[in-house]
Design an enzyme around this catalytic site. Structure first.
Site, PDB file in Angstrom:
ATOM      1  N   ASP A 228     -31.679 -42.539  36.771  1.00 48.42           N
ATOM      2  CA  ASP A 228     -32.093 -43.016  38.155  1.00 48.42           C
ATOM      3  C   ASP A 228     -31.023 -42.639  39.096  1.00 48.42           C
ATOM      4  OD1 ASP A 228     -34.610 -43.767  37.609  1.00 48.42           O
ATOM      5  OD2 ASP A 228     -34.257 -45.904  37.773  1.00 48.42           O
TER       6      ASP A 228
ATOM      7  N   ARG B 113     -45.489 -39.118  32.727  1.00 51.96           N
ATOM      8  CA  ARG B 113     -45.201 -40.627  32.686  1.00 51.96           C
ATOM      9  C   ARG B 113     -46.459 -41.204  32.078  1.00 51.96           C
ATOM     10  NH1 ARG B 113     -41.675 -42.989  37.470  1.00 51.96           N
ATOM     11  NH2 ARG B 113     -41.086 -44.419  35.779  1.00 51.96           N
TER      12      ARG B 113
ATOM     13  N   VAL C 146     -37.958 -45.247  22.919  1.00 55.85           N
ATOM     14  CA  VAL C 146     -37.255 -46.211  23.788  1.00 55.85           C
ATOM     15  C   VAL C 146     -38.063 -46.303  25.121  1.00 55.85           C
ATOM     16  CG1 VAL C 146     -35.624 -47.501  24.989  1.00 55.85           C
ATOM     17  CG2 VAL C 146     -35.187 -46.514  22.563  1.00 55.85           C
ATOM     18  N   SER C 147     -38.661 -47.424  25.717  1.00 57.05           N
ATOM     19  CA  SER C 147     -39.322 -47.467  27.089  1.00 57.05           C
ATOM     20  C   SER C 147     -39.078 -48.756  27.516  1.00 57.05           C
ATOM     21  CB  SER C 147     -40.817 -46.984  26.807  1.00 57.05           C
ATOM     22  OG  SER C 147     -41.565 -47.629  27.994  1.00 57.05           O
ATOM     23  N   VAL C 148     -38.701 -48.606  28.710  1.00 58.88           N
ATOM     24  CA  VAL C 148     -38.258 -50.019  29.602  1.00 58.88           C
ATOM     25  C   VAL C 148     -39.712 -50.743  29.965  1.00 58.88           C
ATOM     26  CG1 VAL C 148     -37.343 -50.723  31.904  1.00 58.88           C
ATOM     27  CG2 VAL C 148     -36.408 -48.654  30.688  1.00 58.88           C
TER      28      VAL C 148
ATOM     29  N   LYS D  73     -34.635 -53.905  42.391  1.00 62.33           N
ATOM     30  CA  LYS D  73     -36.158 -54.236  42.623  1.00 62.33           C
ATOM     31  C   LYS D  73     -36.798 -53.832  41.152  1.00 62.33           C
ATOM     32  CE  LYS D  73     -37.686 -49.428  42.705  1.00 62.33           C
ATOM     33  NZ  LYS D  73     -38.543 -49.404  41.734  1.00 62.33           N
ATOM     34  N   ASN D  74     -36.260 -53.163  39.999  1.00 61.20           N
ATOM     35  CA  ASN D  74     -36.762 -53.051  38.630  1.00 61.20           C
ATOM     36  C   ASN D  74     -36.680 -54.203  38.036  1.00 61.20           C
ATOM     37  OD1 ASN D  74     -37.380 -50.231  39.442  1.00 61.20           O
ATOM     38  ND2 ASN D  74     -35.754 -49.264  38.144  1.00 61.20           N
TER      39      ASN D  74
ATOM     40  N   CYS E 182     -46.498 -38.657  38.218  1.00 60.02           N
ATOM     41  CA  CYS E 182     -46.122 -38.801  39.405  1.00 60.02           C
ATOM     42  C   CYS E 182     -44.889 -37.640  39.592  1.00 60.02           C
ATOM     43  CB  CYS E 182     -45.147 -39.962  39.674  1.00 60.02           C
ATOM     44  SG  CYS E 182     -43.831 -40.091  38.802  1.00 60.02           S
TER      45      CYS E 182
ATOM     46  N   ILE F 225     -34.384 -38.044  30.148  1.00 57.65           N
ATOM     47  CA  ILE F 225     -35.370 -39.002  30.080  1.00 57.65           C
ATOM     48  C   ILE F 225     -36.963 -38.614  30.620  1.00 57.65           C
ATOM     49  CG2 ILE F 225     -35.982 -41.221  30.858  1.00 57.65           C
ATOM     50  CD1 ILE F 225     -33.566 -41.273  29.176  1.00 57.65           C
TER      51      ILE F 225
ATOM     52  N   ARG G 273     -39.569 -47.311  49.399  1.00 57.52           N
ATOM     53  CA  ARG G 273     -40.005 -48.095  47.955  1.00 57.52           C
ATOM     54  C   ARG G 273     -38.988 -48.736  47.387  1.00 57.52           C
ATOM     55  NH1 ARG G 273     -41.864 -44.185  43.993  1.00 57.52           N
ATOM     56  NH2 ARG G 273     -41.790 -45.929  42.763  1.00 57.52           N
TER      57      ARG G 273
ATOM     58  N   ARG H  37     -46.053 -47.099  39.648  1.00 57.99           N
ATOM     59  CA  ARG H  37     -46.234 -47.222  38.226  1.00 57.99           C
ATOM     60  C   ARG H  37     -46.357 -48.776  37.720  1.00 57.99           C
ATOM     61  NH1 ARG H  37     -46.820 -43.904  34.408  1.00 57.99           N
ATOM     62  NH2 ARG H  37     -45.453 -45.313  33.138  1.00 57.99           N
TER      63      ARG H  37
HETATM   64  C1  UD1 Z   1     -38.179 -47.356  34.339  1.00 59.19           C
HETATM   65  C2  UD1 Z   1     -37.727 -47.637  35.800  1.00 59.19           C
HETATM   66  C3  UD1 Z   1     -37.507 -46.336  36.305  1.00 59.19           C
HETATM   67  C4  UD1 Z   1     -36.337 -45.553  35.299  1.00 59.19           C
HETATM   68  C5  UD1 Z   1     -36.962 -45.481  33.859  1.00 59.19           C
HETATM   69  C6  UD1 Z   1     -36.019 -44.816  32.962  1.00 59.19           C
HETATM   70  C7  UD1 Z   1     -38.900 -49.622  36.473  1.00 59.19           C
HETATM   71  C8  UD1 Z   1     -40.034 -50.123  37.424  1.00 59.19           C
HETATM   72  N1  UD1 Z   1     -38.816 -48.339  36.616  1.00 59.19           N
HETATM   73  O1  UD1 Z   1     -39.478 -46.680  34.406  1.00 59.19           O
HETATM   74  O2  UD1 Z   1     -36.739 -46.510  37.714  1.00 59.19           O
HETATM   75  O3  UD1 Z   1     -36.277 -44.340  35.727  1.00 59.19           O
HETATM   76  O4  UD1 Z   1     -37.329 -46.838  33.614  1.00 59.19           O
HETATM   77  O5  UD1 Z   1     -34.741 -45.497  32.931  1.00 59.19           O
HETATM   78  O6  UD1 Z   1     -38.256 -50.388  35.970  1.00 59.19           O
HETATM   79  N2  UD1 Z   1     -42.891 -43.017  27.997  1.00 59.19           N
HETATM   80  C9  UD1 Z   1     -43.978 -42.689  27.265  1.00 59.19           C
HETATM   81  N3  UD1 Z   1     -45.027 -43.543  26.943  1.00 59.19           N
HETATM   82  C10 UD1 Z   1     -44.999 -44.601  27.756  1.00 59.19           C
HETATM   83  C11 UD1 Z   1     -43.978 -44.980  28.452  1.00 59.19           C
HETATM   84  C12 UD1 Z   1     -42.875 -44.136  28.603  1.00 59.19           C
HETATM   85  O7  UD1 Z   1     -43.979 -41.587  26.666  1.00 59.19           O
HETATM   86  O8  UD1 Z   1     -46.001 -45.360  27.274  1.00 59.19           O
HETATM   87  C13 UD1 Z   1     -41.691 -42.075  28.369  1.00 59.19           C
HETATM   88  C14 UD1 Z   1     -41.465 -41.600  29.838  1.00 59.19           C
HETATM   89  O9  UD1 Z   1     -42.421 -40.559  30.175  1.00 59.19           O
HETATM   90  C15 UD1 Z   1     -40.097 -41.323  29.958  1.00 59.19           C
HETATM   91  C16 UD1 Z   1     -39.517 -42.316  28.747  1.00 59.19           C
HETATM   92  O10 UD1 Z   1     -40.684 -42.646  28.104  1.00 59.19           O
HETATM   93  O11 UD1 Z   1     -40.053 -39.961  29.351  1.00 59.19           O
HETATM   94  C17 UD1 Z   1     -38.807 -43.466  29.416  1.00 59.19           C
HETATM   95  O12 UD1 Z   1     -39.862 -43.934  30.395  1.00 59.19           O
HETATM   96  P1  UD1 Z   1     -39.714 -45.658  30.559  1.00 59.19           P
HETATM   97  O13 UD1 Z   1     -38.446 -46.391  29.884  1.00 59.19           O
HETATM   98  O14 UD1 Z   1     -40.911 -46.170  30.162  1.00 59.19           O
HETATM   99  O15 UD1 Z   1     -39.758 -45.809  32.249  1.00 59.19           O
HETATM  100  P2  UD1 Z   1     -40.663 -46.698  33.048  1.00 59.19           P
HETATM  101  O16 UD1 Z   1     -40.688 -47.949  32.419  1.00 59.19           O
HETATM  102  O17 UD1 Z   1     -41.625 -45.887  33.562  1.00 59.19           O
END
Ligand code: UD1
Length: 417
Positions: free
Chosen positions: A306, A123, A164-166, A22-23, A118, A328, A398, A94
């Site tokens: 996750d 987030r 780091v942010s995915v 899915k991701n 959420c 995280i 979902r 999201r």
């Molecule tokens: C993705 C995954 C989710 C997983 C997460 C962490 C998808 C669709 N979802 O979510 O299932 O749990 O990675 O592996 O792929 N953050 C900020 N600012 C931002 C973005 C993120 O502070 O602009 C923080 C978040 O609150 C969190 C951390 O960074 O604490 C990691 O989040 P992120 O890696 O961005 O997660 P998602 O991409 O939302």
């Protein structure tokens, strides 16, 4: 409202085919905004994917769904696409914010609803906006929407993520692929799903070089037609690995590249789970004794957040106190009160959970709060005495394809009511 009823304590055995990720599918669908014609295979037909399809339809792409072979054909005949991602589609998922980068890069403007918070935390999307501003976008937040524009187009540059942010890494790669010149991204997320997005973009003609946490993207690529197969869902695989370890006697999981889930396999083996890996398959045999362990969730290649809720259920079976530090998300222990109602002994201090085992779980009526928390309740239900009734299972839909069917095929007593 639908619920899941599980009669526990049945030993599971059989074969579970793991679906596409899915991701990985969600950012790949966002990337298809650039293409003229593309076929995507191994797509999991789960609610989030249908929401993204609806969003792409709204934007102006034509999508043919082939349910029989889990594929999508995406055709983009319009020169001008709609630049808006409305609240009603982004609020439930999201990942809708992933269309921001591609729309801005293609249309020079985009209006995307802010996804909001959420259950698992606030987030924010500040990192997504940070990177787009560096690429030359002007951003305003108004009436709950992100208004982004880049009249002269985006410009490649060097950007280091402060953390780091995915999703922000994916949005940055997507936007940079149509920026002018080269973009260098540092301190990137290197989750396998980010790598899958890169492989897809390469397949449709973009030049990208990635090494460690550094990704170089050569912009303004000309998209070509392609067929792409999405990677397996490593979180679904991890979920069934844990369910098999706790409730199974002999289960085979198919369609898995075990090298991608090395950390999870190492942890489960340390906990005493008997696992045999093959080229595309993993066998899990009955584990006699589960051992306690301490884990910390962290970005890939660390242990995934996750799978935190699911492994917590396995820990209730271990002798002694197991520990989980959630690094995280700030509020990702929503499943704990529900597991406690089923008899688990868990204490939370700040971002750390202490799980005292072994305990015998007993069935109860429980409430699902988010996707992974819900599936942890399913796993708990499989080993609990008597009946477990799970409310609000729309969270499960979902992200888990054919969950009941897969578990029923392994002889579990589970039904949707
Ligand atoms: C993705 C995954 C989710 C997983 C997460 C962490 C998808 C669709 N979802 O979510 O299932 O749990 O990675 O592996 O792929 N953050 C900020 N600012 C931002 C973005 C993120 O502070 O602009 C923080 C978040 O609150 C969190 C951390 O960074 O604490 C990691 O989040 P992120 O890696 O961005 O997660 P998602 O991409 O939302």
């Amino acid at each position: 409202m639908q619920k899941l009823l599980i009669k526990g304590k049945k030993k599971l055995s059989g074969i579970i085919p793991i679906s596409g990720s899915k991701n990985a599918t969600l950012p790949i669908l966002a990337a298809s905004i650039f293409s003229q014609k593309v076929k995507i295979e191994n797509v999991p037909f789960v609610k989030d994917v249908f929401t993204m399809i609806e969003l792409l339809n709204f934007i102006g792409l034509r999508i043919k769904i082939n349910k029989k072979n889990n594929s999508l054909q995406i055709i983009n005949k319009k020169n001008v696409l709609n630049s808006i991602a409305p609240y009603k589609l982004v609020k439930t998922m999201r990942a809708g914010v992933l269309v921001l980068g591609p729309l801005l890069a293609r249309n020079k403007k985009a209006k995307v609803s802010l996804p909001g918070g959420c259950a698992i935390g606030t987030r924010p999307v500040d990192l997504h906006l940070f990177v787009l501003k560096k690429l030359g976008a002007k951003i305003k937040i108004k009436n709950g929407y992100i208004h982004a524009s880049a009249k002269k187009g985006l410009r490649g540059c060097k950007i280091k993520f402060p953390s780091v942010s995915v999703g922000a890494t994916e949005n940055a790669i997507l936007a940079a692929s149509q920026a002018s010149g080269k973009t260098i991204l540092l301190n990137c997320a290197i989750e396998p799903e980010v790598k899958d997005l890169i492989s897809f973009l390469k397949k449709i003609g973009c030049r990208i070089i990635s090494k460690g946490r550094k990704i170089e993207i050569f912009g303004k690529f000309k998209p070509v037609e392609a067929t792409y197969k999405v990677m397996f869902d490593r979180i679904e695989a991890g979920t069934y690995l844990i369910a098999s370890a706790i409730a199974g006697s002999n289960i085979s999981l198919l369609n898995i590249d075990h090298k991608i889930i090395r950390t999870e396999l190492k942890i489960l083996k340390l906990m005493g789970v008997k696992i045999k890996t093959f080229k595309n398959k993993i066998n899990i045999l009955e584990s006699k004794k589960i051992k306690k362990i301490k884990i910390t969730t962290s970005p890939y290649p660390g242990f995934p957040t996750d799978l935190q809720a699911q492994i917590m259920v396995l820990m209730t079976k271990a002798e002694g106190v197991s520990i989980i530090k959630e690094n995280i998300f700030e509020n990702r222990f929503m499943h704990v009160p529900e597991l406690k109602r089923m008899g688990a002994k868990i204490e939370i201090k700040n971002n750390t959970a202490y799980i005292q085992g072994p305990t015998n779980l007993s069935g109860a009526e429980v409430m699902a709060t988010d996707l992974r928390a819900s599936v942890s309740l399913v796993i708990a239900g499989l080993i609990a005495d008597n009946r477990t009734l799970i409310n609000r299972i729309y969270h499960l839909d979902r992200g888990y394809e054919n969950l009941e069917k897969k578990l029923k095929n392994c002889k579990s007593n589970i039904k949707r009511i």
